[in-house]
Design an enzyme around this catalytic site. Structure first.
Site, short mmCIF file in Angstrom:
data_model
loop_
_atom_site.label_atom_id
_atom_site.label_comp_id
_atom_site.label_asym_id
_atom_site.label_seq_id
_atom_site.Cartn_x
_atom_site.Cartn_y
_atom_site.Cartn_z
CE LYS A 79 36.66 33.03 3.99
NZ LYS A 79 36.03 33.82 2.92
CB SER A 160 36.66 37.67 4.00
OG SER A 160 36.03 36.68 3.21
CB SER A 184 35.71 37.37 0.02
OG SER A 184 35.31 38.52 0.73
#
Length: 492
Positions: A79, A160, A184
């Site tokens: 990420k 997210s 998330s």
């Protein structure tokens, strides 16, 4: 597409150990899969194919020498919130420009220590603020899954950590790092038919992870199944003196816990999670999950978490307040984007105005407001008291049960653009997940069914602090009982 990309992480690890294929062959297969799929899915914001091959070659050498690590040769996506030395890390925000960190986050350094291979950086909501991956400076991620209504609408993979979830679901990595501040990891896992776990707050170091809300943020993996998530989490966790909130506790054998079973466990079902307007498919799935655990030998008990209804408003005061403080460092002076003004104040204003997206600006403004002199007591201090009550609710529940079973999200994946105009509607996506963050507890999402449109739905298990082993044991049973094997049909 090479079949190598369809392997689970555990199967790939076994294949490498048996020399059925090499780490370079595995990395090459994923590089090719990403090159073919990413223009359609937008899961990766930066690919590192040469780095992947170099790391894979080093893994092959270690495998040959007999000193392989726990993740030797396993290709992972990272990420964009994690600092990766010499590789751009922007939190998918313009304010960080082309920032390339000079150091490595603790979580990724531990993955590399164990032999993992980096395929690239994954898309996400800007500064992890969002539930649909539509606030990224690089544009939205497209969910690999499609509705069966023939309309062919592009769906969100959740947020997210949308890039992480989409990449795993589309076989563009064997696992991915993610972060969870209010859901998330778990909500994107639910939307994409993958497994995502947020460990206990303090289990995994936050050093080198771009901060959103420091008392809530926690790193964890998204993977293809429960066992893979356990293998990854074991490498990601551990005490780190560079993080003052890191817990000085040993990391258990999470993988061994997956097959432990639930016989004799008490599983709590919180009545407050039955919200008005919850889709019938999610109600049915929850009932099915309860029946599966009962059949496996668990005792089902009703519990109450009376302050659950205050969790979302509490979260959306605490998280923006901490974000307002954390994001004050992005001023156009030291690194990242700078827009020159006639005065120092103008430079600050223009750099931040052009560097931050609308959702980030909204949360900074909310956070600054609730921390301001006239409102600090009325909002922020009151929210912290409510947070204490929510944590106390869980402590009371643990006297009656060992883990909780709930839905992960209030719906299946929705279309891109369907909710982005209404922030309140978007925030409601976190209704089942934020409580675990506010109380610092571990939570996992396991895919367990498809809705009427053929989209995946997840069940969530929440456990006691530092009791990820029970969470994995319950998740392992849910996975086995659900028999969920559906995959997104490639259209990319």
């Amino acid at each position: 597409m090479s079949k190598l990309t369809e392997l689970t992480l555990a199967a790939a690890r076994d294949g490498l150990a048996k020399k059925a294929f090499s780490a370079v062959e595995l990395a090459t297969a994923f590089n090719q899969a990403i090159e073919a799929a990413n223009p359609s899915l937008n899961a990766y914001v930066l690919t590192t194919p040469e780095k992947a091959l170099d790391m894979a070659a080093a893994s092959d050498a270690r495998l040959k020498a007999g000193n392989a690590g726990k993740l030797e040769g396993i290709p992972l996506g990272i990420k964009d919130l994690f600092c990766t030395q010499g590789v751009r890390a922007t939190a998918c925000s313009n304010i960080l420009g082309e920032f390339a960190p000079t150091y490595e986050s603790t979580v990724t350094s531990q993955l590399w220590r164990d032999g993992a291979v980096m395929l690239g950086k994954l898309n996400m909501d800007e500064f992890a603020m969002g539930s649909s991956n539509e606030t990224s400076r690089f544009g939205p991620v497209v969910n690999p899954w499609k509705r069966q209504d023939g309309a062919n609408a592009a769906l969100t993979p959740g947020g997210s950590s949308g890039g992480s979830a989409a990449a795993v679901a589309a076989d563009l990595c064997l696992g991915a790092t993610a972060t969870d501040t209010g859901g998330s990891i778990r909500q994107p896992a639910s939307f994409t038919g993958t497994v995502g776990i947020k460990p206990t707050y303090g289990r995994a170091s936050r050093y080198g992870i771009v901060a959103f809300a420091s008392s809530l943020d926690q790193a964890g993996p998204i993977a293809k199944n429960v066992l893979d998530s356990a293998i990854l989490l074991e490498s990601m966790c551990g005490h780190d003196p560079k993080d003052s909130t890191s817990l000085q506790v040993p990391v258990p054998d999470f993988a061994a816990a997956v097959s432990r079973g639930v016989k004799g466990l008490r599983i709590g079902v919180p009545k407050e999670y039955r919200v008005d307007g919850m889709p019938e498919a999610i109600e049915k799935l929850w009932s099915d999950g309860i029946a599966w655990l009962k059949d496996a030998g668990a005792e089902i008990v009703d519990v109450s978490l009376p302050h659950t209804k205050y969790a979302l408003p509490c979260y959306y005061i605490v998280a923006p307040a901490e974000a307002s403080s954390n994001l004050a460092r992005y001023d156009g002076m030291r690194f990242g984007k700078r827009v020159a003004g006639n005065t120092l104040t103008e430079t600050y204003e223009q750099s931040r105005a052009q560097g931050f997206g609308n959702e980030v600006k909204r949360r900074i403004l909310i956070g600054t407001y609730v921390l301001s002199a006239g409102y600090y007591d009325a909002y922020y201090l009151r929210a912290q008291r409510v947070r204490s009550r929510i944590a106390e609710d869980f402590r009371q529940a643990w006297q009656k049960c060992d883990a909780l079973l709930t839905p992960t999200a209030p719906s299946a994946a929705f279309g891109l653009g369907e909710k982005s105009a209404d922030p309140i509607q978007m925030y409601l996506n976190d209704v089942f997940t934020v409580t675990a963050n506010l109380a610092g507890l571990p939570g996992i999402s396991v895919p367990a069914a498809l809705d009427a449109q053929g989209l995946p739905l997840g069940l969530q298990v929440i456990g006691k602090a530092l009791d990820e082993e029970t969470v994995f044991a319950v998740a392992g049973v849910l996975e086995a009982q659900a028999g969920f094997t559906a995959k997104a049909k490639p259209w990319w």
